[in-house]
Scaffold this active site. Structure first.
Site, PDB file in Angstrom:
ATOM      1  N   GLU A 201       0.851  -1.199   0.000  1.00  0.00           N
ATOM      2  CA  GLU A 201       0.000   0.000   0.000  1.00  0.00           C
ATOM      3  C   GLU A 201       0.882   1.243   0.000  1.00  0.00           C
ATOM      4  OE1 GLU A 201      -3.045   0.230  -1.238  1.00  0.00           O
ATOM      5  OE2 GLU A 201      -3.604  -1.369   0.146  1.00  0.00           O
ATOM      6  N   HIS A 202       0.563   2.188  -0.850  1.00  0.00           N
ATOM      7  CA  HIS A 202       1.321   3.449  -0.985  1.00  0.00           C
ATOM      8  C   HIS A 202       2.762   3.212  -1.444  1.00  0.00           C
ATOM      9  CE1 HIS A 202      -1.708   6.223   0.692  1.00  0.00           C
ATOM     10  NE2 HIS A 202      -2.120   5.140   1.326  1.00  0.00           N
ATOM     11  N   THR A 203       3.043   2.027  -1.926  1.00  0.00           N
ATOM     12  CA  THR A 203       4.398   1.762  -2.418  1.00  0.00           C
ATOM     13  C   THR A 203       4.537   2.155  -3.888  1.00  0.00           C
ATOM     14  OG1 THR A 203       3.668  -0.498  -2.764  1.00  0.00           O
ATOM     15  CG2 THR A 203       5.047  -0.101  -0.835  1.00  0.00           C
TER      16      THR A 203
ATOM     17  N   SER B  65     -12.039   4.425 -10.681  1.00  0.00           N
ATOM     18  CA  SER B  65     -11.501   5.488 -11.535  1.00  0.00           C
ATOM     19  C   SER B  65     -10.615   4.913 -12.643  1.00  0.00           C
ATOM     20  CB  SER B  65     -10.742   6.520 -10.713  1.00  0.00           C
ATOM     21  OG  SER B  65      -9.679   5.940 -10.005  1.00  0.00           O
TER      22      SER B  65
ATOM     23  N   GLY C   6     -15.188   4.825  -5.009  1.00  0.00           N
ATOM     24  CA  GLY C   6     -14.529   5.331  -3.809  1.00  0.00           C
ATOM     25  C   GLY C   6     -14.414   4.306  -2.697  1.00  0.00           C
TER      26      GLY C   6
ATOM     27  N   SER D  35     -10.833   0.902  -7.146  1.00  0.00           N
ATOM     28  CA  SER D  35     -10.353   1.646  -8.312  1.00  0.00           C
ATOM     29  C   SER D  35     -11.343   1.701  -9.474  1.00  0.00           C
ATOM     30  CB  SER D  35      -9.005   1.101  -8.788  1.00  0.00           C
ATOM     31  OG  SER D  35      -8.384   2.125  -9.504  1.00  0.00           O
TER      32      SER D  35
ATOM     33  N   ASP E  32      -3.079   0.995 -10.333  1.00  0.00           N
ATOM     34  CA  ASP E  32      -4.496   0.754 -10.592  1.00  0.00           C
ATOM     35  C   ASP E  32      -4.750   0.484 -12.070  1.00  0.00           C
ATOM     36  OD1 ASP E  32      -4.675   1.342  -7.958  1.00  0.00           O
ATOM     37  OD2 ASP E  32      -5.718   3.256  -8.204  1.00  0.00           O
TER      38      ASP E  32
ATOM     39  N   TYR F 209      -3.486  11.898   1.013  1.00  0.00           N
ATOM     40  CA  TYR F 209      -2.702  11.179  -0.009  1.00  0.00           C
ATOM     41  C   TYR F 209      -1.562  12.070  -0.478  1.00  0.00           C
ATOM     42  CZ  TYR F 209      -1.809   8.547  -4.320  1.00  0.00           C
ATOM     43  OH  TYR F 209      -1.223   7.811  -5.321  1.00  0.00           O
TER      44      TYR F 209
HETATM   45  P1  ADP Z   1     -11.961   4.573  -6.559  1.00  0.00           P
HETATM   46  O1  ADP Z   1     -11.061   4.642  -7.742  1.00  0.00           O
HETATM   47  O2  ADP Z   1     -11.301   3.953  -5.372  1.00  0.00           O
HETATM   48  O3  ADP Z   1     -13.279   3.940  -6.835  1.00  0.00           O
HETATM   49  P2  ADP Z   1     -11.847   7.408  -6.892  1.00  0.00           P
HETATM   50  O4  ADP Z   1     -12.265   8.553  -6.035  1.00  0.00           O
HETATM   51  O5  ADP Z   1     -10.446   7.353  -7.373  1.00  0.00           O
HETATM   52  O6  ADP Z   1     -12.252   6.084  -6.123  1.00  0.00           O
HETATM   53  O7  ADP Z   1     -12.763   7.383  -8.201  1.00  0.00           O
HETATM   54  C1  ADP Z   1     -14.166   7.465  -8.101  1.00  0.00           C
HETATM   55  C2  ADP Z   1     -14.667   8.485  -9.099  1.00  0.00           C
HETATM   56  O8  ADP Z   1     -14.624   7.915 -10.442  1.00  0.00           O
HETATM   57  C3  ADP Z   1     -16.124   8.823  -8.895  1.00  0.00           C
HETATM   58  O9  ADP Z   1     -16.272   9.859  -7.934  1.00  0.00           O
HETATM   59  C4  ADP Z   1     -16.536   9.274 -10.300  1.00  0.00           C
HETATM   60  O10 ADP Z   1     -16.129  10.596 -10.545  1.00  0.00           O
HETATM   61  C5  ADP Z   1     -15.741   8.363 -11.193  1.00  0.00           C
HETATM   62  N1  ADP Z   1     -16.533   7.172 -11.595  1.00  0.00           N
HETATM   63  C6  ADP Z   1     -16.324   5.899 -11.238  1.00  0.00           C
HETATM   64  N2  ADP Z   1     -17.251   5.062 -11.784  1.00  0.00           N
HETATM   65  C7  ADP Z   1     -18.094   5.853 -12.499  1.00  0.00           C
HETATM   66  C8  ADP Z   1     -19.276   5.614 -13.289  1.00  0.00           C
HETATM   67  N3  ADP Z   1     -19.789   4.411 -13.437  1.00  0.00           N
HETATM   68  N4  ADP Z   1     -19.877   6.692 -13.885  1.00  0.00           N
HETATM   69  C9  ADP Z   1     -19.351   7.918 -13.720  1.00  0.00           C
HETATM   70  N5  ADP Z   1     -18.271   8.200 -12.987  1.00  0.00           N
HETATM   71  C10 ADP Z   1     -17.626   7.203 -12.370  1.00  0.00           C
HETATM   72 MG    MG Z   2      -9.180   5.806  -7.911  1.00  0.00          MG
END
Ligand code: ADP
Ligand code: MG
Length: 376
Positions: A24-26, A118, A112, A116, A162, A212
């Site tokens: 983690e965080h590496t 995102s 979130g 991941s 990720d 972070y």
């Molecule tokens: P994680 O990657 O851990 O899930 P992040 O905060 O890095 O958390 O990314 C989440 C963000 O990615 C959401 O707030 C949104 O902006 C975007 N996102 C993820 N999935 C979708 C989706 N299905 N539709 C629209 N935006 C999304």
């Molecule tokens: Mg993310």
């Protein structure tokens, strides 16, 4: 925007989330990580719309969409649009073959929660457009441009793990990834009769993104100090356990904790890879507990909810190990649980968690799965 209802795609792409077993965080410290894609994913449906520049995107989860012009890409005030815009911007810097398209995004991946979503969003889009328009991007291009998009348009200085895991994973394997050289090894993982159970704390404390960036800066400050004695050190990756020990008295106590954690966490990743190769599940589990201790006490990115769940799991012989996964301050814990005891463990953890925090725990199993792929 109403196009999702009668949308006949040319191409369907599945883009998975990921878990990181340990490390983690590496990644931004150019060390080691051990991630794999999971079955939970985002499904992208694409079709070309035969315009030069118009793109329509629709997120079914958000029940909202937007239209953009490829020659007018700029950051948006709407957070999720920046993941899309950032990827398109990076693709346009690399090729002139992109044209207008329509796309729907349907997700089974909680946002979130440290899985991941995102990276799945960025990489699935890039992967799909590469196929649709024959852009000639390699998988590694897709990984790197997606990471860049998150830096430039979203503003998160994420490492490469990720995106790498979301795209490069193979079913039944975890990836031992060296974030410095990007060399990687696919390691088969056999943990039966145990299962990987995620417990979603359902909290994502706001601290996550500011802390972070603070941790990242603290690590850089640590490197600057170590460098004075060891000029060859470029990142915490280059620091050994013996070297860091020399700084215990002289370095600021907080910086020392942060740096020690990263140095020991890198070592734990390599030990875990070896434990998995040797099928030593007990050792694997104890390394997870050790990692959580560091996450909580040295790197200080845990929270009462995650600590509670990890501590709770320690009462069970059927649980070999547990730790909070992801950037921190909530998200999910990973638990290695004997298959016969999964139900009982989840039930009792749910009850105890509800009593302690009045939050309904969510549990699910994860299995090492394939990276981004085209659905036939
Ligand atoms: P994680 O990657 O851990 O899930 P992040 O905060 O890095 O958390 O990314 C989440 C963000 O990615 C959401 O707030 C949104 O902006 C975007 N996102 C993820 N999935 C979708 C989706 N299905 N539709 C629209 N935006 C999304
Ligand atoms: Mg993310």
């Amino acid at each position: 925007m109403s196009f999702p209802e009668n949308f006949t795609p040319e191409l369907v792409v599945e883009s998975p989330g990921r878990i990181n077993l340990i490390g983690e965080h590496t990644d931004y410290n150019l060390g080691y990580v051990l991630p794999t894609a999971i079955e939970k994913k985002i499904t992208f449906k694409f079709k070309r719309n035969h315009t030069e520049k118009e793109c329509n995107l629709y997120s079914l989860g958000y029940n909202t969409g937007f239209t953009l012009q490829l020659d007018k890409i700029a950051r948006s005030n709407v957070e999720w649009e920046n993941y899309i815009l950032g990827v398109l911007n990076e693709i346009l810097l690399r090729t002139d073959k992109l044209r207008g398209f329509d796309c729907t995004i349907e997700s089974k991946l909680p946002m979130g929660s440290g899985l991941s979503s995102s990276a799945a969003l960025e990489c699935g889009l890039a992967f799909g457009l590469n196929e649709l328009f024959d852009l000639g991007l390699s998988k590694m291009d897709i990984v790197q441009l997606s990471q860049k998009a998150e830096h430039t348009f979203v503003g998160t200085q994420c490492g490469i793990m990720d995106q790498f895991a979301s795209v490069m994973s193979e079913k039944g394997h975890v990836i031992l990834l060296d974030c410095k050289s990007l060399e990687h090894q696919q390691i088969p993982i056999h943990i039966a009769p145990y299962k990987m159970i995620m417990l979603n704390t359902k909290v994502s404390h706001n601290l996550a993104s500011s802390e972070y960036n603070t941790r990242k800066r603290e690590c850089e400050e640590g490197v600057a100090i170590i460098k004075k004695k060891y000029p060859e050190v470029m990142s915490l990756r280059d620091v050994t356990a013996t070297m860091i020990q020399e700084f215990e008295e002289t370095m600021d106590a907080t910086l020392f904790k942060r740096c020690s954690f990263i140095v020991s966490e890198n070592d734990r990743v390599l030990k875990t890879a070896n434990a998995l190769k040797a099928n030593d599940l007990k050792l694997f589990g104890s390394l997870l507990y050790e990692a959580h201790e560091g996450i909580s006490k040295l790197y200080e990115v845990s929270c009462p909810e995650s600590d509670f769940l990890v501590d709770f799991s320690k009462q069970y012989n059927a649980v070999l190990g547990a730790r909070q996964t992801g950037g921190g301050f909530g998200g999910c814990t990973l638990n290695i649980v004997h298959k016969d005891k999964v139900n009982a463990f989840v039930e009792e953890a749910t009850k105890a968690y509800k009593e302690a925090f009045n939050i309904e725990l969510e549990a699910f199993e994860v299995q090492p799965s394939a990276g981004t792929y085209i659905q036939n």
